[in-house]
Write an enzyme that holds these catalytic residues in place. Structure first.
Site, short mmCIF file in Angstrom:
data_model
loop_
_atom_site.label_atom_id
_atom_site.label_comp_id
_atom_site.label_asym_id
_atom_site.label_seq_id
_atom_site.Cartn_x
_atom_site.Cartn_y
_atom_site.Cartn_z
N ASP A 91 0.96 -1.29 0.17
CA ASP A 91 -0.01 0.12 0.07
C ASP A 91 0.82 1.27 -0.07
O ASP A 91 0.20 2.57 -0.04
CB ASP A 91 -0.90 0.05 1.24
CG ASP A 91 -2.29 -0.62 0.96
OD1 ASP A 91 -2.35 -1.03 -0.19
OD2 ASP A 91 -3.13 -0.89 1.86
N LYS A 94 3.08 1.34 -4.83
CA LYS A 94 4.35 0.72 -5.90
C LYS A 94 3.53 0.95 -7.50
O LYS A 94 3.94 1.52 -8.24
CB LYS A 94 4.62 -0.66 -5.75
CG LYS A 94 5.64 -1.02 -4.39
CD LYS A 94 5.43 -2.23 -4.14
CE LYS A 94 4.51 -3.18 -3.63
NZ LYS A 94 4.15 -2.90 -2.49
N THR A 95 2.17 0.15 -7.28
CA THR A 95 1.39 0.19 -8.66
C THR A 95 1.20 1.59 -9.01
O THR A 95 1.29 1.95 -10.28
CB THR A 95 0.08 -0.66 -8.11
OG1 THR A 95 0.61 -1.94 -7.73
CG2 THR A 95 -0.59 -0.68 -9.55
N HIS A 138 10.10 -7.45 -4.79
CA HIS A 138 10.18 -8.84 -4.07
C HIS A 138 10.02 -10.08 -5.01
O HIS A 138 10.98 -11.01 -4.96
CB HIS A 138 9.00 -8.97 -3.24
CG HIS A 138 8.99 -7.80 -2.17
ND1 HIS A 138 9.83 -7.86 -1.36
CD2 HIS A 138 8.32 -6.62 -2.20
CE1 HIS A 138 9.76 -6.76 -0.49
NE2 HIS A 138 8.69 -6.07 -1.20
P1 GTP Z 1 0.36 -3.50 -2.91
O1 GTP Z 1 0.39 -3.91 -4.44
O2 GTP Z 1 -1.05 -3.92 -2.47
O3 GTP Z 1 1.39 -3.71 -2.02
O4 GTP Z 1 0.08 -1.70 -2.87
P2 GTP Z 1 0.89 -0.75 -3.84
O5 GTP Z 1 2.26 -0.49 -3.18
O6 GTP Z 1 1.11 -0.87 -5.36
O7 GTP Z 1 -0.02 0.63 -3.39
P3 GTP Z 1 -1.15 1.31 -4.62
O8 GTP Z 1 -0.22 1.81 -5.68
O9 GTP Z 1 -2.09 -0.04 -4.69
O10 GTP Z 1 -1.47 2.24 -3.60
C1 GTP Z 1 -2.13 2.06 -2.37
C2 GTP Z 1 -3.19 3.21 -2.00
O11 GTP Z 1 -2.34 4.39 -1.83
C3 GTP Z 1 -4.14 3.35 -2.90
O12 GTP Z 1 -5.55 3.66 -2.32
C4 GTP Z 1 -3.54 4.58 -3.75
O13 GTP Z 1 -4.54 5.38 -4.28
C5 GTP Z 1 -2.89 5.57 -2.59
N1 GTP Z 1 -1.75 6.15 -3.12
C6 GTP Z 1 -0.75 5.85 -3.81
N2 GTP Z 1 0.14 6.90 -4.35
C7 GTP Z 1 -0.39 7.89 -3.46
C8 GTP Z 1 -0.04 9.13 -3.38
O14 GTP Z 1 0.96 9.66 -3.91
N3 GTP Z 1 -0.72 9.97 -2.76
C9 GTP Z 1 -1.85 9.47 -1.98
N4 GTP Z 1 -2.68 10.43 -1.50
N5 GTP Z 1 -2.09 8.46 -2.26
C10 GTP Z 1 -1.60 7.58 -2.74
MG MG Z 2 0.41 -2.95 -6.26
#
Ligand code: GTP
Ligand code: MG
Length: 371
Positions: A91, A94-95, A138
Site C-alpha cells: 500500500d 508501487k502500482t 520482491h
Molecule cells: P500493494 O500492491 O498492495 O502492495 O500496494 P501498492 O504499493 O501497489 O500501492 P497502491 O499503488 O495500490 O496504492 C495504495 C493506496 O495508496 C491506493 O489507495 C492509492 O490510491 C494510494 N496512493 C498511492 N500513491 C499515492 C500518493 O502519492 N498520494 C496519495 N494520497 N495516495 C496514494
Molecule cells: Mg500494487
C-alpha cells in the site's frame, strides 16, 4: 569445428570408454574407442552424463561456451538503458507510481500503439529510455534469482511519507542488497497532510541508506503518484544512477537475455517477453531457452507495435516458441535449429535424469522412442 576421440572424452569425463560407447549407442551413434566424435555429439553425450558424474559443472561449462560465444571486447560496448524494478511495503504506492510513470510517457509522446501488458515498459526521459519491470521487486528478485538470473539494474524503494519504514520496506532493502542492486528511494504520498519526508530519511539511515543531501550516496526523491509531483525528478535520478553505474552492452552480436514472462495465448500459442541483455534480437533468429527452442516469428514491443529488431535492455514479446518457456530462464540465439534442438533435448534428458532417483539408464522403450 573440432572433434574428440572417444577414449579421450571418456578420460576427460572420468568414466570407462565402454560406458561412454554404451551411452553413444543409446543415442543412436555407433562408434568404437578410436573413433572421432564431432564436438556437438560430444557435448550432448557429456551433458547427459553430467547428471551422474562429478564433471557436471565442467560439462555444463562446455555447453555455456557453445551458447555464449566470446566475451565482448571493451571497445564493442555501448551505453544501454537501465532496467528498473519497484519495491516497497504493501500500500505504499508501487502500482500507482508505475501507472503514473507510464501515463507520463503516453502523454509526452504521441503513442502510436496501445500500451500493452508484456511485463515491462519503456519510458523515455529527455530522450533516454528507462525500462520498468511490472513485477514488483520482491517477486522479480526471488523468482529470478532462484534461477540464477539477474535482470534488474536499479531498485526504486517506495516509502509512504505518512507511514515511514515498515517491515516490507526492510525486506526490500535486504533483497536489493543481497542482489547488489543500488536503491533509489521514492518518498511517496507527499501530497498528504501528514506526510513527513524527513522522518523517512531519518528512519532509512538505520538501514545504511543515507540521503545524498545528508552526505550519503542514496538518491531520495519526494514524489506523489497521485498528483505527479516529483515524477520527472525521479526519472532524472534513475538516469543519474544509471550513469554512475556505466551500464553497457555490445549491441553487435547475437542476442541473449532472460525470459521475464511467459504465457499460453489462445490463438498465438506460447508467447514470452524477453529482456535482451546483450546483442540484438531479430525476426528470424533461432533461439534456445531452457529446454525450449524456436525461431522468432514476430517481435512486439510494449506499445503493441511489431518491430524487426531490439537491442540491449529492451523488453519484447517473442512469438515462435515450440513450447512454453519459464520465467527466469536464459534466452540465447543459436547458429541453427539443429544445435538449438540438440542442446534443448540434452537439457531435457538431464532434467529427467536428475528427477529420477537412483542410477539412470536409458530403457529400451526410451531408446526406441528416440529412433
Ligand atoms: P500493494 O500492491 O498492495 O502492495 O500496494 P501498492 O504499493 O501497489 O500501492 P497502491 O499503488 O495500490 O496504492 C495504495 C493506496 O495508496 C491506493 O489507495 C492509492 O490510491 C494510494 N496512493 C498511492 N500513491 C499515492 C500518493 O502519492 N498520494 C496519495 N494520497 N495516495 C496514494
Ligand atoms: Mg500494487
Amino acid at each position: 569445428s573440432g572433434s574428440i576421440v572417444v577414449k579421450d572424452l571418456a578420460d576427460q569425463l572420468g568414466i570407462k570408454a565402454t560406458e561412454l560407447i554404451k551411452r553413444l549407442i543409446n543415442l543412436g551413434v555407433m562408434v568404437g574407442v578410436n573413433h572421432e566424435l564431432d564436438k556437438e555429439t560430444a557435448v550432448i553425450v557429456a551433458t547427459e552424463l553430467g547428471a551422474e558424474v562429478e564433471e557436471r559443472a565442467s560439462v555444463q561449462e562446455q555447453e555455456e561456451i557453445l551458447i555464449q560465444g566470446e566475451e565482448d571486447a571493451p571497445e564493442s560496448l555501448r551505453e544501454r538503458p537501465p532496467v528498473v524494478t519497484v519495491m516497497g511495503h504493501v500500500d505504499h504506492g508501487k502500482t500507482s507510481l508505475l501507472d503514473r510513470i507510464r501515463s507520463t510517457r503516453v502523454t509526452q509522446s504521441e503513442a502510436g500503439g496501445i500500451t500493452q501488458h508484456i511485463g515491462a515498459s519503456v519510458v523515455e526521459h529527455d530522450g533516454h529510455p528507462i525500462v520498468f519491470l511490472d513485477t514488483p521487486g520482491h517477486e522479480a528478485f526471488t523468482a529470478m534469482r532462484a534461477r540464477g538470473a539477474q535482470v534488474t539494474d536499479i531498485a526504486i524503494l517506495v516509502v509512504a511519507a505518512n507511514d515511514g519504514v515498515m517491515p516490507q520496506t526492510v525486506e526490500a532493502i535486504n533483497h536489493a542488497k543481497a542482489a547488489n542492486v543500488p536503491i533509489v528511494v521514492a518518498i511517496n504520498k507527499i501530497d498528504l497532510p501528514d506526510a513527513n519526508p524527513e522522518r523517512v530519511r531519518t528512519e532509512l539511515t538505520e538501514y545504511g541508506l543515507i540521503a545524498e543531501e545528508w552526505g550519503g550516496d542514496t538518491i531520495m526523491v519526494p514524489v506523489s503518484a497521485r498528483t505527479g509531483e516529483g515524477i520527472d525528478k525521479l526519472l532524472e535520478a534513475l538516469l543519474v544512477q544509471a550513469e554512475i553505474m556505466e551500464l553497457k552492452a555490445n549491441p553487435d552480436r547475437p542476442a541473449s537475455g532472460t525470459i521475464i514472462e511467459a504465457k499460453l495465448d489462445r490463438g498465438r500459442g506460447p508467447v514470452a517477453t524477453v529482456l535482451v541483455k546483450r546483442g540484438t534480437l531479430h525476426v528470424g533468429d533461432v533461439f534456445l531457452s531452457g529446454t525450449v527452442w524456436g525461431r522468432v516469428r514476430a517481435l512486439i514491443n510494449d506499445r503493441g507495435q511489431r518491430v524487426k529488431e531490439v537491442g540491449p535492455s529492451m523488453p519484447v514479446e517473442v512469438l515462435g516458441f515450440n513450447e512454453l518457456p519459464e520465467a527466469g530462464d536464459d534466452f540465447v540465439i543459436m547458429p541453427d535449429e539443429r544445435q538449438a534442438k540438440s542442446i534443448a533435448d540434452a537439457r531435457a534428458n538431464r532434467l529427467r535424469a536428475s528427477s529420477e532417483s537412483g542410477p539412470r539408464g536409458v530403457s529400451l522403450d526410451e531408446f526406441y522412442q528416440r529412433l
